[in-house]
Enzyme design. Sequence first.
Site, PDB file in Angstrom:
ATOM      1  N   LYS A  51      -7.908   1.473  -3.038  1.00  0.00           N
ATOM      2  CA  LYS A  51      -7.575   1.042  -1.675  1.00  0.00           C
ATOM      3  C   LYS A  51      -7.749   2.192  -0.670  1.00  0.00           C
ATOM      4  O   LYS A  51      -8.352   2.022   0.390  1.00  0.00           O
ATOM      5  CB  LYS A  51      -6.129   0.529  -1.667  1.00  0.00           C
ATOM      6  CG  LYS A  51      -5.497   0.346  -0.316  1.00  0.00           C
ATOM      7  CD  LYS A  51      -5.703  -1.025   0.250  1.00  0.00           C
ATOM      8  CE  LYS A  51      -5.195  -1.115   1.681  1.00  0.00           C
ATOM      9  NZ  LYS A  51      -5.461  -2.372   2.305  1.00  0.00           N
ATOM     10  N   LYS A  55      -1.850   4.893   8.689  1.00  0.00           N
ATOM     11  CA  LYS A  55      -1.055   5.002   7.459  1.00  0.00           C
ATOM     12  C   LYS A  55      -1.977   5.232   6.249  1.00  0.00           C
ATOM     13  O   LYS A  55      -1.752   6.136   5.440  1.00  0.00           O
ATOM     14  CB  LYS A  55      -0.243   3.715   7.251  1.00  0.00           C
ATOM     15  CG  LYS A  55       0.444   3.650   5.891  1.00  0.00           C
ATOM     16  CD  LYS A  55       1.051   2.306   5.570  1.00  0.00           C
ATOM     17  CE  LYS A  55       1.464   2.273   4.106  1.00  0.00           C
ATOM     18  NZ  LYS A  55       2.026   1.004   3.684  1.00  0.00           N
ATOM     19  N   THR A  87       0.875  -1.175   0.000  1.00  0.00           N
ATOM     20  CA  THR A  87       0.000   0.000   0.000  1.00  0.00           C
ATOM     21  C   THR A  87       0.909   1.220   0.000  1.00  0.00           C
ATOM     22  O   THR A  87       1.661   1.422   0.965  1.00  0.00           O
ATOM     23  CB  THR A  87      -0.903   0.026   1.247  1.00  0.00           C
ATOM     24  OG1 THR A  87      -1.646  -1.180   1.292  1.00  0.00           O
ATOM     25  CG2 THR A  87      -1.855   1.207   1.203  1.00  0.00           C
TER      26      THR A  87
HETATM   27  P1  NAD Z   1       6.073  -5.714   7.341  1.00  0.00           P
HETATM   28  O1  NAD Z   1       6.739  -4.554   7.961  1.00  0.00           O
HETATM   29  O2  NAD Z   1       5.781  -6.931   8.156  1.00  0.00           O
HETATM   30  O3  NAD Z   1       6.901  -6.207   6.041  1.00  0.00           O
HETATM   31  C1  NAD Z   1       7.629  -5.359   5.207  1.00  0.00           C
HETATM   32  C2  NAD Z   1       8.961  -6.043   4.938  1.00  0.00           C
HETATM   33  O4  NAD Z   1       9.703  -5.273   4.005  1.00  0.00           O
HETATM   34  C3  NAD Z   1       9.830  -6.174   6.192  1.00  0.00           C
HETATM   35  O5  NAD Z   1      10.144  -7.539   6.418  1.00  0.00           O
HETATM   36  C4  NAD Z   1      11.073  -5.348   5.863  1.00  0.00           C
HETATM   37  O6  NAD Z   1      12.270  -5.882   6.408  1.00  0.00           O
HETATM   38  C5  NAD Z   1      11.060  -5.400   4.360  1.00  0.00           C
HETATM   39  N1  NAD Z   1      11.844  -4.339   3.734  1.00  0.00           N
HETATM   40  C6  NAD Z   1      11.907  -3.032   4.079  1.00  0.00           C
HETATM   41  N2  NAD Z   1      12.735  -2.378   3.239  1.00  0.00           N
HETATM   42  C7  NAD Z   1      13.196  -3.290   2.358  1.00  0.00           C
HETATM   43  C8  NAD Z   1      14.085  -3.211   1.252  1.00  0.00           C
HETATM   44  N3  NAD Z   1      14.645  -2.062   0.885  1.00  0.00           N
HETATM   45  N4  NAD Z   1      14.344  -4.349   0.559  1.00  0.00           N
HETATM   46  C9  NAD Z   1      13.770  -5.526   0.932  1.00  0.00           C
HETATM   47  N5  NAD Z   1      12.924  -5.653   1.968  1.00  0.00           N
HETATM   48  C10 NAD Z   1      12.647  -4.549   2.674  1.00  0.00           C
HETATM   49  O7  NAD Z   1       4.710  -5.151   6.702  1.00  0.00           O
HETATM   50  P2  NAD Z   1       3.442  -5.992   6.200  1.00  0.00           P
HETATM   51  O8  NAD Z   1       2.434  -6.050   7.282  1.00  0.00           O
HETATM   52  O9  NAD Z   1       3.918  -7.229   5.533  1.00  0.00           O
HETATM   53  O10 NAD Z   1       2.857  -4.970   5.113  1.00  0.00           O
HETATM   54  C11 NAD Z   1       3.418  -4.850   3.810  1.00  0.00           C
HETATM   55  C12 NAD Z   1       2.541  -3.927   2.992  1.00  0.00           C
HETATM   56  O11 NAD Z   1       1.208  -4.454   2.935  1.00  0.00           O
HETATM   57  C13 NAD Z   1       2.418  -2.520   3.566  1.00  0.00           C
HETATM   58  O12 NAD Z   1       2.445  -1.597   2.502  1.00  0.00           O
HETATM   59  C14 NAD Z   1       1.066  -2.545   4.276  1.00  0.00           C
HETATM   60  O13 NAD Z   1       0.466  -1.262   4.336  1.00  0.00           O
HETATM   61  C15 NAD Z   1       0.282  -3.479   3.367  1.00  0.00           C
HETATM   62  N6  NAD Z   1      -0.844  -4.152   4.022  1.00  0.00           N
HETATM   63  C16 NAD Z   1      -0.680  -4.759   5.240  1.00  0.00           C
HETATM   64  C17 NAD Z   1      -1.753  -5.400   5.826  1.00  0.00           C
HETATM   65  C18 NAD Z   1      -1.609  -6.080   7.165  1.00  0.00           C
HETATM   66  O14 NAD Z   1      -2.635  -6.472   7.753  1.00  0.00           O
HETATM   67  N7  NAD Z   1      -0.394  -6.294   7.672  1.00  0.00           N
HETATM   68  C19 NAD Z   1      -3.009  -5.437   5.185  1.00  0.00           C
HETATM   69  C20 NAD Z   1      -3.137  -4.841   3.941  1.00  0.00           C
HETATM   70  C21 NAD Z   1      -2.045  -4.187   3.371  1.00  0.00           C
END
Ligand code: NAD
Length: 294
Positions: free
Chosen positions: A165, A240, A90
Amino acid sequence: MTKLKIGFVGLGNMGAPMAVNLAKAGHEVRGFDTAAQPPEGVSATQSAVDAAAGADVVITMLPNGDILRAVASEVLPAMQAGALLLDCSTVDVEAARDVADQATERALGFVDAPVSGGIGGAAGGTLTFMAGGTAEAFAKAQPLFDIMGQKAVHCGEAGAGQAAKICNNMILGATMIATCEAFALADKLGLDRQKMFDVVSTSSGYSWSMNAYCPAPGVGPTSPADNGYQPGFAAELMLKDLGLSQQAAEAVDADTPIGALAHQLYAHFVENEDGLGKDFSAMLPRFSARGRQT
Ligand code: NAD
């Protein structure tokens, strides 16, 4: 099924189970994350560039638009001709459109496809994808959506997925606040919460927040309220998304007063009122604990 080589960048709470489902379906998945180890079935690479090299599709699942831009600037030059970059994070609409332009310049495909469904949906392969991009790029992503999710809606050109979204979540944030403040008012009026639910869930005040995710414990279907407001969908993730909708509204000069107020309330809740780490429906005890503000 055509077995694809998939590079997966961002193996966090959402990315890891999504990558696992693709591997289980028989695709070759190579993953990279700056902090997390790849889950079982996904082979490790040393960098995002390594994960992208030779891949048919590169999937990103990253925290925000700045990180997406940084990763895309490394990954796009490493991708093979005709490959597709599928961003499921997102992020702000502008970041999605900029990365799409960079992909197009290199004759690569791009789809922005943020998800709803949370960690449970990612693990169960039941996410909903809201996608933006060309018909050709969407068609290429479709078999992967079928594995990782239950539904994918092609919303329009690049950025349209992110637009859908943040509009959806702006409505969700506002209706959750409205539902919570109404419950707190009902309490003070001496109205039983179950009666309130019975009426509103079948009347014109109904919404997903009331009917499917009721913020009152013990009322309606099981929800995070029944589990001490453990997320679920964390208040900081709602914050966010509300921030992204305000950023977009500013960029296109749209008047969104309710969205702006919802953003302010969640910011206050997360930053000053112990809302961090709680489900976004924990707005109900927050309203219950206070009186009228002048
Ligand atoms: P998270 O923080 O668990 O995962 C993100 C991952 O990206 C982390 O493991 C981090 O180490 C990695 N990362 C950061 N910078 C990086 C880079 N330069 N190269 C490689 N890896 C890198 O977050 P999440 O909960 O998995 O969410 C991911 C996305 O999905 C976000 O944009 C969030 O808004 C969206 N989202 C999350 C949910 C939810 O319920 N968690 C629901 C819908 C949408």
